[in-house]
Write a protein that holds these residues in place. Structure first.
Motif, mmCIF file in Angstrom:
data_model
loop_
_atom_site.group_PDB
_atom_site.id
_atom_site.type_symbol
_atom_site.label_atom_id
_atom_site.label_comp_id
_atom_site.label_asym_id
_atom_site.label_seq_id
_atom_site.Cartn_x
_atom_site.Cartn_y
_atom_site.Cartn_z
ATOM 1 N N GLY A 197 -11.955 -6.634 20.242
ATOM 2 C CA GLY A 197 -12.394 -8.206 20.549
ATOM 3 C C GLY A 197 -13.529 -8.658 19.648
ATOM 4 N N ALA A 198 -13.750 -7.926 18.346
ATOM 5 C CA ALA A 198 -14.830 -8.346 17.694
ATOM 6 C C ALA A 198 -14.279 -9.314 16.619
ATOM 7 C CB ALA A 198 -15.451 -7.188 17.002
ATOM 8 N N ALA A 199 -15.352 -10.725 16.345
ATOM 9 C CA ALA A 199 -14.701 -11.425 15.553
ATOM 10 C C ALA A 199 -15.127 -11.352 14.158
ATOM 11 C CB ALA A 199 -15.420 -12.868 16.079
ATOM 12 N N GLU A 200 -16.197 -10.471 13.827
ATOM 13 C CA GLU A 200 -16.844 -10.541 12.536
ATOM 14 C C GLU A 200 -17.312 -8.979 12.357
ATOM 15 O OE1 GLU A 200 -18.444 -14.028 10.371
ATOM 16 O OE2 GLU A 200 -20.127 -12.937 11.003
ATOM 17 N N ALA A 201 -17.602 -8.552 11.040
ATOM 18 C CA ALA A 201 -18.437 -7.148 11.061
ATOM 19 C C ALA A 201 -19.298 -7.591 9.621
ATOM 20 C CB ALA A 201 -17.512 -6.415 10.179
ATOM 21 N N LEU A 202 -20.478 -6.982 10.159
ATOM 22 C CA LEU A 202 -21.714 -7.115 9.189
ATOM 23 C C LEU A 202 -21.937 -5.625 8.393
ATOM 24 C CD1 LEU A 202 -24.227 -9.052 11.660
ATOM 25 C CD2 LEU A 202 -22.538 -9.897 10.063
ATOM 26 N N THR A 203 -21.834 -5.454 7.201
ATOM 27 C CA THR A 203 -22.047 -4.151 6.778
ATOM 28 C C THR A 203 -23.396 -3.709 6.691
ATOM 29 O OG1 THR A 203 -22.342 -4.863 4.227
ATOM 30 C CG2 THR A 203 -20.027 -4.877 5.170
ATOM 31 N N GLN A 204 -23.479 -2.259 6.576
ATOM 32 C CA GLN A 204 -24.734 -1.741 6.175
ATOM 33 C C GLN A 204 -25.089 -2.192 4.750
ATOM 34 O OE1 GLN A 204 -27.729 -0.250 6.530
ATOM 35 N NE2 GLN A 204 -27.061 1.676 7.395
ATOM 36 N N PHE A 205 -26.315 -1.929 4.275
ATOM 37 C CA PHE A 205 -26.501 -2.649 2.971
ATOM 38 C C PHE A 205 -26.167 -1.456 1.944
ATOM 39 C CE2 PHE A 205 -30.222 0.525 4.258
ATOM 40 C CZ PHE A 205 -30.406 1.096 3.075
ATOM 41 N N PHE A 206 -26.106 -1.926 0.879
ATOM 42 C CA PHE A 206 -25.671 -1.104 -0.285
ATOM 43 C C PHE A 206 -26.472 -1.444 -1.585
ATOM 44 C CE2 PHE A 206 -22.986 -4.745 0.942
ATOM 45 C CZ PHE A 206 -23.060 -5.404 -0.290
ATOM 46 N N PHE A 207 -26.373 -0.902 -2.660
ATOM 47 C CA PHE A 207 -27.100 -1.239 -3.911
ATOM 48 C C PHE A 207 -26.309 -1.701 -5.017
ATOM 49 C CE2 PHE A 207 -30.036 2.046 -2.007
ATOM 50 C CZ PHE A 207 -31.180 1.217 -1.839
ATOM 51 N N GLU A 208 -24.800 -1.820 -4.912
ATOM 52 C CA GLU A 208 -24.165 -2.254 -6.069
ATOM 53 C C GLU A 208 -23.084 -3.235 -5.501
ATOM 54 O OE1 GLU A 208 -24.155 0.895 -9.517
ATOM 55 O OE2 GLU A 208 -23.204 1.649 -7.855
ATOM 56 N N PRO A 209 -22.668 -4.176 -6.038
ATOM 57 C CA PRO A 209 -21.697 -5.115 -5.360
ATOM 58 C C PRO A 209 -20.488 -4.314 -5.392
ATOM 59 C CG PRO A 209 -22.278 -5.981 -7.618
ATOM 60 C CD PRO A 209 -23.430 -4.885 -7.183
ATOM 61 N N GLU A 210 -20.103 -3.596 -6.284
ATOM 62 C CA GLU A 210 -18.619 -2.967 -6.262
ATOM 63 C C GLU A 210 -18.629 -2.160 -5.051
ATOM 64 O OE1 GLU A 210 -19.914 -4.198 -10.275
ATOM 65 O OE2 GLU A 210 -21.006 -2.871 -8.704
ATOM 66 N N THR A 211 -19.362 -1.654 -4.484
ATOM 67 C CA THR A 211 -19.356 -0.834 -3.353
ATOM 68 C C THR A 211 -18.548 -1.652 -2.191
ATOM 69 O OG1 THR A 211 -21.342 0.442 -3.672
ATOM 70 C CG2 THR A 211 -20.725 0.502 -1.587
ATOM 71 N N PHE A 212 -19.169 -3.108 -1.951
ATOM 72 C CA PHE A 212 -18.731 -3.664 -0.975
ATOM 73 C C PHE A 212 -17.405 -4.132 -1.298
ATOM 74 C CE2 PHE A 212 -17.740 -8.025 0.509
ATOM 75 C CZ PHE A 212 -17.876 -7.792 1.657
ATOM 76 N N LEU A 213 -17.127 -4.725 -2.684
ATOM 77 C CA LEU A 213 -15.972 -5.099 -3.095
ATOM 78 C C LEU A 213 -14.674 -4.243 -2.893
ATOM 79 C CD1 LEU A 213 -16.920 -7.182 -6.185
ATOM 80 C CD2 LEU A 213 -16.505 -7.954 -3.937
ATOM 81 N N ARG A 214 -14.989 -2.768 -3.059
ATOM 82 C CA ARG A 214 -14.111 -1.987 -3.025
ATOM 83 C C ARG A 214 -13.770 -1.767 -1.376
ATOM 84 N NH1 ARG A 214 -16.686 0.734 -6.936
ATOM 85 N NH2 ARG A 214 -18.005 1.954 -5.518
ATOM 86 N N PHE A 215 -14.737 -1.715 -0.536
ATOM 87 C CA PHE A 215 -14.858 -1.513 0.839
ATOM 88 C C PHE A 215 -13.862 -2.710 1.362
ATOM 89 C CE2 PHE A 215 -16.368 -2.543 5.117
ATOM 90 C CZ PHE A 215 -15.751 -1.291 5.842
ATOM 91 N N ARG A 216 -14.197 -3.909 0.790
ATOM 92 C CA ARG A 216 -13.449 -5.144 1.301
ATOM 93 C C ARG A 216 -11.909 -5.026 0.892
ATOM 94 N NH1 ARG A 216 -14.326 -10.842 -1.399
ATOM 95 N NH2 ARG A 216 -13.334 -9.774 -3.287
ATOM 96 N N ASP A 217 -11.473 -4.492 -0.085
ATOM 97 C CA ASP A 217 -10.215 -4.463 -0.519
ATOM 98 C C ASP A 217 -9.592 -3.485 0.499
ATOM 99 O OD1 ASP A 217 -10.571 -6.022 -2.333
ATOM 100 O OD2 ASP A 217 -10.638 -4.823 -3.977
ATOM 101 N N ARG A 218 -10.160 -2.243 0.814
ATOM 102 C CA ARG A 218 -9.595 -1.288 1.513
ATOM 103 C C ARG A 218 -9.328 -1.636 3.129
ATOM 104 N NH1 ARG A 218 -12.944 3.867 1.636
ATOM 105 N NH2 ARG A 218 -11.036 4.665 2.548
ATOM 106 N N CYS A 219 -10.445 -2.571 3.477
ATOM 107 C CA CYS A 219 -10.315 -3.170 4.835
ATOM 108 C C CYS A 219 -9.096 -3.903 4.947
ATOM 109 C CB CYS A 219 -11.329 -3.836 5.233
ATOM 110 S SG CYS A 219 -12.936 -2.728 5.546
ATOM 111 N N ALA A 220 -8.842 -4.772 3.939
ATOM 112 C CA ALA A 220 -7.813 -5.682 3.932
ATOM 113 C C ALA A 220 -6.375 -4.843 3.796
ATOM 114 C CB ALA A 220 -7.609 -6.738 2.595
#
Length: 263
Positions: free
Chosen positions: A163-186
């Motif tokens: 039932g969650a509408a959105e996720a907020l991530t833990q912080f990270f130090f390099e943008p690639e960390t988030f971008l790889r995670f976003r791709d894996r979630c998709a």
């Protein structure tokens, strides 16, 4: 590049001085027209009353959309849902639903007798009321208690499906960390928005210790950069440049929303 939609996270003030500081911060940030501002819960639910008071005051006096953090820690199901109902009664219908950290010194999380066993149970119960917009946490790097990063993504999908509408991530130090995670979630079939959590660096030694405790990877180049910047008394300039560059990179990769941990 379009202007990003932003949101900000605050700690509940613990004394009068902190209350004034929070109010001043809100006045500075309000012109940025945030999607919402959120108020955290302390470990073990220690700031439950402070969070409730801060959420109510901000909602009543600022005109901002205020989200309340709510956890499973140190409360029964009935007590937790009563807190949520109290938020709804004053017009606060955005909740960041989290399992929460155990009280200090207790080690691993243990469900309270009669309480929610995990964040999914909490999300399902809140969603069943039909009163709330729910956001949840996400971990672009392995959660310290997870078996592996695949387990983190599977758990996030269950939270979204609950039932969650959105996720907020833990912080990270390099943008690639988030971008790889976003791709894996998709790839895993998660269709809900995943918003990167940005933590501007104010005190590198302190934040470095915090990152180690959270399991956040610390790049060697970042240590070296701050060693030099602190020696030259240019750490604030470096921190601002790094945060700006990270946000710019994320936006250039199609990120439309940024969530800032203001501390």
């Amino acid at each position: 590049m379009s202007v990003p939609a932003v949101s900000f996270e605050f700690f509940p003030p613990k004394n009068l001085e902190a209350s004034f500081r929070l109010w001043d911060t809100v006045q500075v940030l309000s012109p940025l027209m945030p999607r919402f501002v959120s108020v955290t819960y302390g470990a073990g639910g220690t700031t439950r009353e402070l969070t409730r008071d801060a959420v109510g005051t901000l909602h009543k006096n600022t005109g901002l959309n205020v989200a309340a953090h709510l956890t499973c820690v140190s409360a029964t199901r009935e007590e937790t849902l009563a807190i949520a109902e109290g938020f709804a009664e004053v017009g606060v219908t955005d909740i960041v639903a989290l399992r929460g950290d155990p009280p200090k010194g207790e080690g691993a999380f243990t469900p309270t007798p009669g309480g929610f066993a995990n964040s999914i149970e909490l999300i399902e119960a809140l969603a069943a009321t039909g009163k709330f917009t729910l956001r949840v946490g996400a971990y672009p790097e392995k959660h310290p208690e997870a078996a592996d990063s695949d387990a983190d993504i599977a758990w996030l999908k269950r939270k979204i499906d609950a039932g969650a509408a959105e996720a907020l991530t833990q912080f990270f130090f390099e943008p690639e960390t988030f971008l790889r995670f976003r791709d894996r979630c998709a790839k895993a079939g998660i269709g809900a928005p995943i918003v990167p959590g940005i933590l501007p660096i104010e005190n590198w030694p302190g934040l470095r210790r915090f990152a180690q405790a959270c399991g956040t990877a610390i790049p060697a180049w970042l240590d070296e950069a701050f060693d030099k910047a602190i020696r030259d008394d240019r750490q604030d300039l470096l921190a601002t440049a790094l945060c700006t560059e990270m946000c710019d990179t994320l936006l250039s990769e199609g990120v439309e929303k940024l969530h800032f941990y203001t501390l």
